[in-house]
Design an enzyme around this catalytic site. Structure first.
Site, PDB file in Angstrom:
ATOM      1  N   CYS A  50     163.732  66.394 -56.228  1.00 57.33           N
ATOM      2  CA  CYS A  50     162.535  65.330 -55.744  1.00 57.33           C
ATOM      3  C   CYS A  50     162.448  64.682 -57.877  1.00 57.33           C
ATOM      4  O   CYS A  50     163.118  63.520 -57.877  1.00 57.33           O
ATOM      5  CB  CYS A  50     161.092  66.524 -55.870  1.00 57.33           C
ATOM      6  SG  CYS A  50     159.740  65.490 -54.938  1.00 57.33           S
TER       7      CYS A  50
ATOM      8  N   HIS B  57     162.773  68.999 -50.859  1.00 59.54           N
ATOM      9  CA  HIS B  57     162.812  70.800 -51.383  1.00 59.54           C
ATOM     10  C   HIS B  57     163.803  71.205 -50.585  1.00 59.54           C
ATOM     11  O   HIS B  57     163.313  72.187 -50.170  1.00 59.54           O
ATOM     12  CB  HIS B  57     161.446  71.025 -51.805  1.00 59.54           C
ATOM     13  CG  HIS B  57     160.475  70.185 -52.144  1.00 59.54           C
ATOM     14  ND1 HIS B  57     160.434  70.323 -53.919  1.00 59.54           N
ATOM     15  CD2 HIS B  57     160.031  69.318 -52.308  1.00 59.54           C
ATOM     16  CE1 HIS B  57     159.992  69.358 -54.415  1.00 59.54           C
ATOM     17  NE2 HIS B  57     159.402  68.805 -53.846  1.00 59.54           N
TER      18      HIS B  57
ATOM     19  N   GLU C 143     165.051  73.511 -51.580  1.00 59.49           N
ATOM     20  CA  GLU C 143     164.715  75.039 -52.104  1.00 59.49           C
ATOM     21  C   GLU C 143     163.343  76.273 -51.015  1.00 59.49           C
ATOM     22  O   GLU C 143     163.099  77.318 -51.119  1.00 59.49           O
ATOM     23  CB  GLU C 143     164.453  75.730 -53.332  1.00 59.49           C
ATOM     24  CG  GLU C 143     162.437  74.761 -53.527  1.00 59.49           C
ATOM     25  CD  GLU C 143     162.473  73.446 -53.772  1.00 59.49           C
ATOM     26  OE1 GLU C 143     161.206  73.375 -54.287  1.00 59.49           O
ATOM     27  OE2 GLU C 143     163.796  72.905 -53.636  1.00 59.49           O
TER      28      GLU C 143
END
Length: 547
Positions: free
Chosen positions: A380, A519, A521
């Site tokens: 990001c 993102h 993750e």
């Protein structure tokens, strides 16, 4: 209809209700049942999207664009079930819904009260999707006795009372403090916590007791007697080396069996825990170690980057190595060379964030990683800083920056390589945003598709040229600088399907330098590590072998 398990907490907060809920969900799955997990938070924010990470930790984003509590990350990581907007609700959202209905006249002139209008709204939320799974696990945030949580406790009491007998049970998580001076575990706080629950009409069926010391059998018997719970339903919960040991530890303690017994499900299907045994084995028996620096803005609170830390652990599991994560405040590098601090690490990760503080330090970290050929992963804002760094250092734009920082300063200081995104396509419609819009829920949120460049590093890592990842941002890299940046080796290797929004950049002449606007993750799991994190850790392993 689903069977409901309501998970509450007492004595103190942060005992691990979310982890216990997630582990129980994984255990029920291991026995062949389908599950969905939900979180009910008592705070008055509509959602945690506008809350500082220092206040509430990470904001977890779902595929359908909801900004939710970080516990939903635990739920996904342990069960693999993708969370939805309907799996998270706050008091703020409940009250907002009630007031909207009142303004529309839906209540036909009645006086609006907590009971029945607020509690009915909560019960309606609980009932969503009840026919889709075998078990619905609903965690109530905070602790019993908190004034803001009372409507939720009353709602689950009513919900249980109105459901068919045997359809709902209550699991209560408490603390057994150890007094070193007397060498005793004290059960009285747990007794008082259960008494508080009973005073509002809820009787726990299962007690999960957190303790730093082994719980003697006589203490379990005492808790069972005074709390009106079967002795086998008093479940010890001890500290673990890794949260991923929780399913096996809770199973060994009898949690899943106690829950099935409370529902009268006999004989219970035998669990298949092979996946979790493999995860724990990989964690307990690594074949190496790598050190990765996270250069971020909110490093004083690790929960602010909870999913990133866990995704790095998953990358270690995939490579059978231990990942040693070190947190570094990016603002430290704003005015100094990051080299001495970063030279001891095998890879560098720069995560997301909001605001200008620490961004110059992140840019310096990106410069160091690019020049020293150290694996770099920008997520990001971390991708945006990598693009600004390339613009300044390689493309001859010394004043490259972000419109986000100019907006905060109130004047133009930078050439805006990163700009405020004012419109984009979501599904089949166009979304428009302005700088003056409300902050909550106005970003580019949720799952979006991206097309990857054939032959790029990321296409090789993913094994496909079409991906879908979750976003949470309101600023984008401007494609008008794409030609200049690509001429200097920074390839735009992932774009939105319409080709207007950059999703991934990578340096072609670097062993591993990747920035992503999304993102990744948020979709990583211990039994299914995200490919980018798995490959990032692999690249760090290669560096460690050269040192």
């Amino acid at each position: 209809m689903a069977r409901y398990i309501f998970i509450t907490g007492g004595v103190v907060s942060s005992l691990g209700k979310g982890l216990a809920s997630a582990a129980l969900g994984a255990l029920l799955q291991a026995r062949g049942f389908t599950v969905r997990l939900r979180k009910l938070d008592p705070y008055l924010n509509v959602d945690p999207g506008t809350m500082s990470p220092f206040e509430h930790g990470e904001v977890f984003v779902t595929d359908d664009g909801a900004e939710t509590d970080l516990d939903l990350g635990h739920y996904e990581r342990f069960t693999g079930v993708a969370a939805r907007r309907t799996d998270s609700v706050s008091s703020g959202r409940i009250y907002s819904n009630v007031l909207e209905k009142e303004r529309r006249g839906d209540y036909l002139g009645k006086t609006i009260q907590v009971i029945p209008h607020v509690t009915n709204e909560i019960k309606d939320f609980l009932a969503i999707g009840a026919d889709e799974v075998d078990f619905m696990l609903c965690e109530i945030g905070g602790t019993v006795g908190d004034i803001e949580g009372l409507p939720f406790f009353e709602a689950i009491r009513q919900f249980s009372h109105e459901s068919p007998r045997g359809q709902c049970i209550f699991m209560h998580l408490t603390l057994l403090p150890y007094l070193a001076a007397s060498g005793e575990l004290k059960t009285k706080p747990t007794q008082h916590s259960v008494k508080e629950l009973q005073s509002i009409g809820i009787a726990p069926d299962v007690l999960v007791c957190r303790s730093e010391q082994p719980i003697p059998e006589k203490e379990r018997q005492k808790i069972a007697l005074f709390c009106n719970v079967r002795p086998e339903a008093v479940i010890p919960a001890y500290d673990l080396k890794s949260i991923y040991e929780a399913p096996l530890a809770y199973h060994a303690a009898g949690l899943d069996q106690a829950v099935l017994d409370a529902f009268g499900i006999t004989p219970a299907p035998r669990p298949n825990l092979g996946v979790w045994e493999d995860v724990v084995d990989r964690l307990a028996n690594p074949e190496g170690e790598v050190r990765i620096a996270i250069v971020g803005k909110y490093v004083q609170l690790e929960d602010a980057y909870k999913s990133i830390k866990e995704a790095l652990v998953h990358g270690g599991i995939a490579n059978r190595v231990r990942v040693q994560v070190e947190w570094i405040d990016a603002s430290v590098f704003d005015a100094e060379d990051p080299g001495p601090a970063l030279e001891a690490y095998h890879a560098i990760l720069v995560p997301g964030g909001f605001g200008e503080r620490g961004t110059e330090g992140k840019i310096r970290a990106a410069t160091y990683a690019r020049e020293k050929k150290i694996p770099y992963f920008g997520i990001c804002l971390g991708m945006q800083m990598a693009c600004i760094e390339a613009a300044r250092s390689l493309a001859g734009i010394p004043d490259a920056g972000s419109e986000e920082f100019d907006h905060e300063a109130g004047k133009r200081r930078f050439t805006p390589v990163v700009y405020h995104l004012k419109e984009w396509v979501q599904g089949n419609h166009k979304v428009e945003r302005k700088l003056g819009d409300d902050k909550g829920g106005t970003m580019r949120l949720g799952a979006y598709s991206a097309t990857l460049k054939d032959g790029s590093r990321v296409a090789q890592i993913y094994g496909t040229t079409r991906i879908e990842e979750r976003h949470r941002h309101r600023y984008e890299v401007d494609t008008k600088f794409r030609k200049d940046l690509e001429a200097k080796g920074l390839t735009f290797s992932g774009m939105s399907p319409d080709g207007k929004l950059p999703e991934i950049v990578e340096h072609e002449d670097h062993p591993w330098f990747i920035g992503v606007q999304f993102h990744p993750e948020l979709k990583s799991k211990p039994f299914d590590p995200h490919p980018l994190f798995a490959d990032f850790v692999r690249a760090a392993v290669e560096v460690s072998r050269l040192v």
